[in-house]
Design an enzyme around this catalytic site. Sequence first.
Site, mmCIF file in Angstrom:
data_model
loop_
_atom_site.group_PDB
_atom_site.id
_atom_site.type_symbol
_atom_site.label_atom_id
_atom_site.label_comp_id
_atom_site.label_asym_id
_atom_site.label_seq_id
_atom_site.Cartn_x
_atom_site.Cartn_y
_atom_site.Cartn_z
ATOM 1 C CG LEU A 70 -2.035 0.890 1.151
ATOM 2 C CD1 LEU A 70 -3.176 0.758 2.162
ATOM 3 C CD2 LEU A 70 -1.796 2.380 1.114
ATOM 4 C CD GLU A 71 4.540 2.746 -2.802
ATOM 5 O OE1 GLU A 71 4.899 3.987 -2.345
ATOM 6 O OE2 GLU A 71 5.483 1.821 -3.046
#
Length: 344
Positions: free
Chosen positions: A283-284
């Site tokens: 998850l960025e």
Amino acid sequence: MRIRPRSLLTLATATALALTVLTAPAQAAPAPPAAGRLWHEVDPRPTNEEVARELRRIAHQARGRVDVRSIGATNEGRPVWAARVGHGPVRIQYITQQHGDEPLGTPAAIEFLRTVGVGNTLWHKWLRSRVTVDLVVRANPDGHVRDWRYNYDPTADPEYGERGKGYDINRYHDPAVAPEDNPATEAGHIQRAYAGFRPHITMDYHMQGRYVDEDGREITASLLWPTHPGVAPAAVNAAKQVAVVAQRTIDLVGGNVSQYPGGDYEGIARNAYGLRGSASVLLELSATGPEFEQAQIRSAYAAMLAVAQTAADGSLRRVDPARADAIPPRGEPVGTEIAADRAD
């Protein structure tokens, strides 16, 4: 083009909506209390000393429900902290800040621990009875001090990293490399923590530059599952189910999620732990600017809780993994300063 995110919904509302949109829960669960939402502002970049102090405070307030420990020391002797909450059969691992200059997942992890460990309503007790969550809170404290991507190792001459500075920790999780042989010290610590815990789900929190979608709306986060060809299809599908829950939750609290264009190298955590059988997800969070950092922290926190809740009530297993393939691709960069984007 910059578009202001929508007002954030409460966590309880977002989680309930996510469950409604995705699938009916397989097992009835108490409703999350209003206190489960993250409404207060938090420090987006706590110092290493403040992280340690907050973890100790949470452990004290939780009265034995949160176990805080060091999983090893950095090359400069700083502890790499981990904390565990819950005693349920589904095991979840969250990792934050492998890259020292990507900080926002760390305060989200601290607030997750505060909510799940200190709270003691029926919902909190139920959640802790269904899942065990282990968090590596700031995997790279030396890099955080320097506000750079790498760990600190002046002897480094790495394939991934920078000579004389350090290693890119998130390139050194190859399952074929034993922790004691790992040149990236903190990656070896994470490998040991993973092996000791054997999580069903692993989520790795990073940050990216700024992008807009095809409609010109700013991307607030990007997700990706394992892409290495050796990862078993079952592990890929399980990771896609996690990604769908995270996407729906972040979108429902005012975000705009895209699919991250990552590679298939086996040393990247999402690939490495997928190869070892976990539902492994990257998850960025986007670097949308100081005025939106609180919203980004809240979205990361909401995703952590939504994944834990759907894993706890069984609805995660009923999510259609094909929904992940429909997550739109990341769009064009905003500004010239991020033309050369970071990779996960």
